[in-house]
Write an enzyme that holds these catalytic residues in place. Structure first.
Site, mmCIF file in Angstrom:
data_model
loop_
_atom_site.group_PDB
_atom_site.id
_atom_site.type_symbol
_atom_site.label_atom_id
_atom_site.label_comp_id
_atom_site.label_asym_id
_atom_site.label_seq_id
_atom_site.Cartn_x
_atom_site.Cartn_y
_atom_site.Cartn_z
ATOM 1 N NE ARG A 31 26.126 6.762 22.347
ATOM 2 C CZ ARG A 31 25.123 7.570 22.022
ATOM 3 N NH1 ARG A 31 24.172 7.851 22.903
ATOM 4 N NH2 ARG A 31 25.052 8.097 20.815
ATOM 5 C CB SER A 36 16.196 16.479 25.039
ATOM 6 O OG SER A 36 16.245 15.274 24.283
ATOM 7 C CB CYS A 85 8.802 17.126 14.671
ATOM 8 S SG CYS A 85 10.363 17.636 13.935
ATOM 9 N N GLY A 91 22.935 21.836 13.167
ATOM 10 C CA GLY A 91 21.510 22.112 13.243
ATOM 11 C C GLY A 91 21.061 23.265 12.368
ATOM 12 C CG ASP A 92 16.927 24.119 12.508
ATOM 13 O OD1 ASP A 92 17.283 23.009 12.076
ATOM 14 O OD2 ASP A 92 15.788 24.358 12.946
#
Lengths: 585, 585
Positions: free
Chosen positions: A30, A47, A51, A292-293
């Site tokens: 974008r 994607s 969870c 992230g993690d």
């Protein structure tokens, strides 16, 4: 179009296609229509809703397809992004700005040049090195391939029993979901409580709920071996020696950040073991980002770098790193506060920031209080109690953390306090919040306000808190509940408590010794607060209010929890009264 | 005990015994055990739940007794407070520090000395001066005596029809509750929308819900007369001339602050008509405080003094004034933000701060956006859309207000934004909040985050918002929905819209004129944002994203609302793009 051509159409390569990676590439597109954007994912899927995985096993999320938030075709059609699944980046050549990629489908290696590289490899489930751990009925729950395996096994083998190892988020969710599929579950946790990221008295409320659902809960015990037969795990041997027969095993012990690629490339890790990054998510190499993690965040309550393996921070950091990589600027990655929530049957448990245990370990001069107040006004039907614990800094009143347990409205209270903490709130700020109130939604004095009032009174010396898990020996203890309440449930750990119902206190105050340090209790801490104020203004020198009252004290220090009868942590040290002057007396 | 005797045991007199007064006396007692505290209430009851009154009429709150939060006996026994109901303070003698009290039971007047006086008289329902308005079947809904009268009438007369006048909070709640008792309700509102404190496009969503429950909704119409027979109102004559036959009338027009006593005593009123007070709730006379619906507050978004007739501010101000009156100090009364929520059948409507209409009237350079996002992740069953409108200052990004409508999670989003506003948040802060996420509670990108993203993109010039109610004539309009979506529902007010589905846009971009100012739309504003970015980076000079999309535009400017076909307010002026430079293109 003032950007140089190189900057305007860079090649962005992203390693990992779940929360952080997917957020990075879409924002990058974008913000830069002309970049070349390639996302490599070593596993089958990008994607996906990790969870949601436990709820697909339990059947609440019926359609497997709905686990996929965006398919590779959407990335291509809408965002002009080249998504390659089963492609593992195995090496980074920083000097040439190239990565080496292994195509797991063909077995081939190839090199891909980048101008900017974003590492979003996530974390891998911890699998203890036990014989038999790779049996086909031992499962981690990290991706759709895992849940496919679990569902296929359950359909085929119709297991009647399961052992879930670890009572963190995934362990609790898998326990709940397997139970709802009719499986008899044993939940094993090495710590003496479930949800070790929560303070014990609140975790014990969850344990009651778990026991009420006929879960076999084994706290303070771990697994030391597996019993196997014909390639399947048939039993779990606990550290205590007992063997639990089972048809399947779920591992929910935790995750380990996937930092090998970064390490090989000579990028530094932080003290917590995650990839070290700056405020824009850049590693030591400004052309390489990590989100992230696998990386570290600035943890709000302490300002220190720390891993926070949660979806929210990963999404936010991914979005900002994606923007920065293709435009050269972005807002900084916000601090992470560890805000999280988990449903455990009918209860929700939410948390943000530091628990009291963590705050003590961090060396902070922390204080805490607990309130129990309804999620909406009590006179409107369906009111459910919210048990809300607030942890705050003694000198400043700065909020360090909050935890809440209840059947309704837990997410709202945690989100409100997390929002306040983003701004460096003190407990005084909570008392001043203007929150939405109508009878079916809240109360003019919300549990958040109540927690602020109690904490502010504590800090001002107006009513000093005695933590709920304190040892009451040596104190004069006054229980201001009614006689019926007292005969129904005594105050735990205080057989010497004197019962004077609140409305009789002014008349009968002479029955107490004003020279003795005194602790006042009731069911929740509300009436005892009124009594504390009466005593403080009628010649008693040292008075404490037992925050949380009888109800929470049973959770805090008795051994009611199913599955654990071993020692509890030592009672908390008694806090010194604050140094600020007392007001109003 | 360092206070002087006078200060340590003052006589505190409080006028009014509901939210503000009751909060004042109980805090005063806790902070000063030795004060003499007397609370006079002119009506029958103190400390009742006036927000619960409609629900007692509807039967949701079955027990009348549960409306009483605290009875006079509790004030006496627990707090040593002298509560006198049916005692009206009719005069203040400031020089002698005495009030004159009329005992309505005996008819006697007497004088009572005070050291400190707190005025919490509340507000009185507005009753239009029409013939027949005092008929026994015309009701206001302000206290338990009112609901007693309504319930007695309904039991006796079994009314089949009711007219509710006014579609504010009380009007909407009474409409819902009478409907649930089987009464056919006509709701009359002078404004062309329900809930005039909300922007029209969100209010129109409530109107759909109201019409779906067979309420006869009359917008843009008022009552001009009553038809009476045998002492009862039998019809309501509308301003438009029509007469609605009815069995009862509920007045929900609004309230007028009860300021007579303060005025008689020479205390000043503010511009908004409430009693003027300082940061501690003190009037011109430092020994006289005012709290609650009769006084003014500092309104957060504007910093101006204004009346806010809501329970939360009254409770907070009462508590602090009570403390200040008996100790000489307290935290300042916090600013009020007008945070409120109302349930309308299955929908909730929440708001905080300024609407776009109010912001324009206040002369602020305000901008706004609307997002529509699920209250929890869409892949978990039961997701409900939250329509969230954010109003913010053009230059600074400071949040001026928010409004939300939906079936779930409205209170949480409003409370989070209200909390952020307490700290002077900008839209950028919303993007950085760390909120609790699990599939059944929220989303990693919450509606609050989405609203922050959209607003931040607007302010940065990344994707400039076209307000949903804008006139689209003269713009090139691009609708990027699928062909099926477009044939199902066209974009209102844009017959000239060009349909190019988003995934075809890059190929078909030559079909558009890059020199023309262009507005992009989709269902919600999400896909059109992606398209906006593509156009901006491919040579289009002026591109706007229609925030809210087709779905909300129908609410914003079409005449779908039941009960109103008159003129709508003129379309909003088209905003100039922000002066900040565009990024990323």
């Amino acid at each position: 179009m003032t950007d140089s051509t190189t900057a305007a159409s860079p090649t962005l390569v992203v390693v990992g296609g779940v929360a952080g990676g997917a957020s990075a590439v879409t924002r990058a597109r974008r913000m830069n229509e002309h970049a070349t954007i390639i996302m490599f994912e070593k596993d089958e899927h990008v994607s996906f809703a990790n969870c949601g995985l436990p709820y697909h096993v339990g059947g609440e999320i019926a359609e497997r397809e709905s686990l996929f938030v965006a398919r590779p075709a959407l990335f291509a059609d809408r965002f002009n992004i080249d998504v390659r699944t089963r492609h593992e980046v195995v090496d980074i050549d920083r000097s040439r700005r190239e990565v080496t990629v292994l195509n797991h489908t063909t077995g081939e290696h190839f090199r891909q040049a980048y101008d900017k590289l974003i590492l979003a490899p996530g974390a891998a489930p911890i699998v203890p090195p036990l014989a038999g751990i790779s049996a086909s009925n031992v499962f981690s729950v990290r991706n759709v391939t895992d849940t496919d395996r679990i569902n296929a096994f359950m359909t085929r083998a119709q297991p009647g029993r399961a052992v879930v190892v670890g009572a963190g988020y995934i362990g609790l969710e898998m326990m709940e979901q397997l139970h709802s599929r009719g499986v008899a579950v044993t939940l094993v946790e090495l710590q003496p409580q479930v949800l070790p990221l929560m303070d014990p008295e609140l975790a014990h409320m969850l344990e009651e709920e778990i026991a009420a659902h006929d879960i076999d809960l084994r706290l303070g015990d771990g697994i030391s071996a597996l019993v196997s037969a014909e390639g399947l795990a048939t039993g779990v041997v606990l550290g205590s020696g007992e063997t639990i027969d089972t048809d399947m095993v779920i591992l929910g012990i935790g995750v380990r950040p996937s930092v090998q690629l970064a390490e090989q490339a000579g990028l530094s890790l932080g003290d917590s073991g995650g990839i070290h990054v700056n405020a824009h998510g850049q590693t030591d190499d400004p052309d390489i980002y990590a989100v992230g993690d696998a990386c570290e965040y600035t943890f709000g309550p302490t300002g220190k770098q720390m891993r926070v393996a949660l979806a929210g921070p990963a999404n936010r950091a991914g979005r900002l790193a994606g923007e920065h990589a293709v435009t050269g600027s972005s807002a900084p990655v916000p601090r992470a506060w560890g805000t999280a929530i988990v449903r455990v049957f009918g209860l929700a448990a939410g948390m943000v920031g530091l628990t009291m245990s963590m705050a003590r370990r961090s060396g902070l001069d922390a204080r805490c209080c607990v309130v129990r107040a309804n999620h909406h006004v009590g006179y409107y039907p369906g009111a459910q109690p919210v048990t809300l614990k607030l942890v705050y800094e003694a000198g400043t009143g700065r909020i360090l953390g909050a935890q809440a347990v209840g059947r309704e409205g837990i997410d709202k209270r945690i989100d409100v306090i997390a929002t306040a903490m983003h701004f460096g709130a003190t407990v005084h700020d909570l008392t001043a919040l203007d929150l939405a109130y109508a009878p079916s939604f809240g109360a003019a004095k919300d549990p958040v306000h109540m927690a602020g009032f109690v904490a502010a009174n504590d800090l001002a010396g107006t009513a000093v808190i005695m933590p709920i898990d304190s040892d009451l020996d040596g104190y004069q203890v006054l229980d201001v509940r009614s006689r019926d309440e007292v005969s129904g449930s005594a105050l735990y750990g205080a057989p010497h408590a004197i019962n004077i119902p609140l409305h009789e206190l002014r008349e009968r105050i002479a029955e107490l010794d004003s020279a003795q340090p005194t602790v006042v209790s009731c069911a929740s801490g509300a009436r005892s607060y009124v009594a504390t104020r009466i005593l403080m203004q009628r010649g008693f020198n040292t008075v404490y209010n037992l925050s949380g009252g009888t109800l929470l004290r049973a959770h805090a220090i008795s051994s009611i929890s199913a599955g654990y009868s071993g020692p509890r942590p030592a009672p908390a040290p008694i806090p010194a009264p604050p140094v600020t002057g007392r007001r109003g007396d």
